[in-house]
Design a protein around this motif. Structure first.
Motif, PDB file in Angstrom:
ATOM      1  N   LYS A 235       0.710  61.632 -49.252  1.00  0.00           N
ATOM      2  CA  LYS A 235       1.839  62.095 -48.436  1.00  0.00           C
ATOM      3  C   LYS A 235       2.158  61.031 -47.388  1.00  0.00           C
ATOM      4  CE  LYS A 235       3.119  65.869 -45.343  1.00  0.00           C
ATOM      5  NZ  LYS A 235       2.647  67.113 -44.732  1.00  0.00           N
ATOM      6  N   HIS A 236       3.411  60.663 -47.266  1.00  0.00           N
ATOM      7  CA  HIS A 236       3.876  59.702 -46.275  1.00  0.00           C
ATOM      8  C   HIS A 236       4.885  60.397 -45.369  1.00  0.00           C
ATOM      9  CE1 HIS A 236       2.129  56.437 -48.641  1.00  0.00           C
ATOM     10  NE2 HIS A 236       2.636  57.046 -49.697  1.00  0.00           N
ATOM     11  N   THR A 237       4.825  60.068 -44.066  1.00  0.00           N
ATOM     12  CA  THR A 237       5.742  60.671 -43.107  1.00  0.00           C
ATOM     13  C   THR A 237       6.279  59.569 -42.202  1.00  0.00           C
ATOM     14  OG1 THR A 237       4.425  62.679 -43.136  1.00  0.00           O
ATOM     15  CG2 THR A 237       5.982  62.427 -41.330  1.00  0.00           C
TER      16      THR A 237
ATOM     17  N   LYS B 105      12.465  63.763 -39.200  1.00  0.00           N
ATOM     18  CA  LYS B 105      11.214  63.426 -39.843  1.00  0.00           C
ATOM     19  C   LYS B 105      11.459  63.394 -41.345  1.00  0.00           C
ATOM     20  CE  LYS B 105       7.605  66.351 -40.530  1.00  0.00           C
ATOM     21  NZ  LYS B 105       6.513  67.251 -40.172  1.00  0.00           N
TER      22      LYS B 105
ATOM     23  N   THR C 145       9.657  62.937 -45.080  1.00  0.00           N
ATOM     24  CA  THR C 145       8.382  63.029 -45.795  1.00  0.00           C
ATOM     25  C   THR C 145       8.626  62.747 -47.267  1.00  0.00           C
ATOM     26  OG1 THR C 145       7.596  64.718 -44.253  1.00  0.00           O
ATOM     27  CG2 THR C 145       6.422  64.525 -46.341  1.00  0.00           C
TER      28      THR C 145
ATOM     29  N   TYR D 244       6.309  61.635 -51.135  1.00  0.00           N
ATOM     30  CA  TYR D 244       5.013  61.543 -51.811  1.00  0.00           C
ATOM     31  C   TYR D 244       5.042  60.421 -52.830  1.00  0.00           C
ATOM     32  CZ  TYR D 244       4.188  66.142 -49.819  1.00  0.00           C
ATOM     33  OH  TYR D 244       4.035  67.173 -48.947  1.00  0.00           O
TER      34      TYR D 244
END
Length: 177
Positions: A91-93, A100, A102, A104
């Protein structure tokens, strides 16, 4: 609140360490446990137990003994490293101001572990090599004769080169042989 909790925790740890160090006494931290001779706690060799930290002893040479290392052939499972390809979701944020984002990605890696595959033979040591010296009149006590001490190789060599009933002074590694 957190400061008092930390102070109480630190005080308890200090009391625990002080209590454990007062109860200890062996060279490995266990009270009454003798190390270095392979017998463990309560073991008997020649009927004498050495204190955890032995002082120098003196006496008259009564004998020397060398016990060679004894091994036996043993078997154990042969472990082989097996790897299989695997994937996992990561998971990247990313934050930018109030928004925000997000997403994957799939990450590839090798899942490795050891698995038993057959057996292998090896030499297991059942008695380590020892050098021993026996003394009479230990520390001037005429009653203590023929007391065996485990010593280092140079001390053994020195005792081997000396005459019978020659005075010796050394720091033993333990008692019994």
């Amino acid at each position: 609140m957190h400061k008092t909790h930390r102070l109480v925790h630190a005080g308890l740890v200090t009391l625990l360490v002080a209590g454990l160090s007062a109860c200890g006494g062996g060279t490995n931290g266990a009270a009454g446990h003798q190390t270095g001779d392979g017998r463990g706690a309560g073991g008997t060799g020649s009927g004498q137990d050495a204190p955890p930290q032995q002082d120098r002893v003196s006496g008259l040479r009564a004998g020397v003994r060398h016990l060679s290392r004894r091994t036996v052939q043993a078997t154990r499972p042969h472990l082989v490293t097996t790897c299989t390809p695997a994937t996992r979701q990561v998971k990247h944020t990313k934050r930018s101001g109030r928004s925000k984002k997000t997403w994957y990605t799939t990450e590839h890696y090798q899942d490795c572990h050891k698995t038993p595959q057959g057996t292998e033979t090896y030499r297991r040591v059942i008695r380590p090599e020892r050098w021993c010296v026996a003394l009479d009149d230990v520390n001037g006590n005429k009653q203590r004769d023929n007391v065996w001490y485990r010593v280092t190789y140079p001390t053994y060599n020195q005792a081997l080169g000396s005459d019978n009933h020659a005075p010796l002074r050394f720091t033993p590694m333990g008692t019994g042989c």
